[in-house]
Design a protein around this motif. Structure first.
Motif, short mmCIF file in Angstrom:
data_model
loop_
_atom_site.label_atom_id
_atom_site.label_comp_id
_atom_site.label_asym_id
_atom_site.label_seq_id
_atom_site.Cartn_x
_atom_site.Cartn_y
_atom_site.Cartn_z
N ASP A 58 44.53 23.32 3.21
CA ASP A 58 43.77 22.54 2.24
C ASP A 58 44.63 22.26 1.00
OD1 ASP A 58 41.54 22.51 3.81
OD2 ASP A 58 40.42 23.99 2.65
N PRO A 59 44.41 21.15 0.30
CA PRO A 59 45.12 20.91 -0.96
C PRO A 59 44.90 22.07 -1.92
CG PRO A 59 43.95 18.93 -0.26
CD PRO A 59 43.50 20.03 0.65
N GLY A 60 45.98 22.59 -2.46
CA GLY A 60 45.90 23.68 -3.42
C GLY A 60 45.82 25.06 -2.81
N GLY A 112 53.69 28.17 -2.02
CA GLY A 112 53.13 26.98 -1.39
C GLY A 112 53.46 26.90 0.09
N VAL A 169 52.87 24.15 3.80
CA VAL A 169 52.37 22.92 4.37
C VAL A 169 52.19 23.13 5.87
CG1 VAL A 169 53.48 21.46 2.65
CG2 VAL A 169 54.67 21.95 4.78
#
Length: 243
Positions: free
Chosen positions: A85-87, A93, A95
């Motif tokens: 999810d974004p964030g 981080g 992806v």
């Protein structure tokens, strides 16, 4: 999840557990390099994180044998991210398609908004350092002394970025397991051991040892060592874990 307690769902051995197969056909299942007396060595999980998981750490083999029991395994693991999810955070981080290797002794925590595949040594030994101020319970106790004993400050997760691999090829290789990403149309040699084939994109047909089975997303096939190789057909991608 694929481990010693998982149950075969199709074919003549449907209804039997992996542990049953290990007892009845140890060499054919594991190959010559692994000791069947030690049990099935790997565990596959799909984790759908909706809240922060505890900050935790796992022992290596020697520490687990000294602190838990003589036959206990440590817990080295790797994560492959299927949805982010974004964030969403790990304390770093990520992806989709990234892979993170977590050797025993590495502090780690997963945050909400992550769907991931995990391959690990077949062990449930987890030492919790912090549980985000959730109420303590018998099932979620903290293990501060044990955590201090096994944590290695020099270790961090080792990233394999999706931007470099596209989620295919060798993603992790360590003493405990190898993890590769494979697309439909490819044949993978198992190197004398079993393979755990988990479809993560599309629907693939898994062919091995003269058998064919169609596998939907997130299904796992255990290919025994005697089959020697596995071929995937169709449009999609799978992860293959071998010891």
């Amino acid at each position: 999840m694929a481990d010693g307690h998982s149950v075969v769902t199709t074919g003549p051995l449907a209804g039997h557990t992996v542990q049953d197969l290990l007892h009845a056909h140890p060499g054919e299942l594991l190959g010559p390099r692994l000791d069947p007396a030690s049990g099935f060595p790997l565990l596959i999980k799909l984790l759908d994180c909706r809240d922060w998981l505890s900050v935790q750490v796992h022992p290596d083999d020697a520490q687990a044998q000294a602190m838990v029991s003589p036959g206990e395994r440590g817990k080295t693991e790797a994560w492959h991210f299927l949805h982010v999810d974004p964030g969403a955070q790990l304390l770093a981080g990520v992806v989709v398609g990234d892979t993170l290797f977590i050797p025993a002794g590495t502090l780690h925590a997963l945050g909400p908004g992550l769907l991931l595949y995990e391959v690990q040594q077949a062990s449930d030994t987890t030492y919790r350092v912090y549980d985000w101020d959730r109420p303590a319970s018998a099932g979620r106790a903290l293990h501060l002394e044990e955590s201090v004993a096994v944590t290695r400050a020099d270790l961090g997760g080792a990233w394999t970025a999706a931007s470099e691999t596209g989620g295919v090829g060798e993603l992790v290789r360590c003493a405990q397991f190898t993890l590769v990403g494979v697309r439909g149309g490819e044949t993978t040699e198992l190197g004398g051991s079993f393979g755990l084939v988990t479809v993560v994109e599309g629907t693939l047909t898994v062919e091995a040892g003269g058998e064919r089975v169609e596998v939907a997303p997130f299904g796992t096939v255990l290919v025994p060592a005697w089959a020697q190789r596995v071929t995937l057909t169709g449009t999609g991608r799978a992860l293959i874990a071998t010891p």
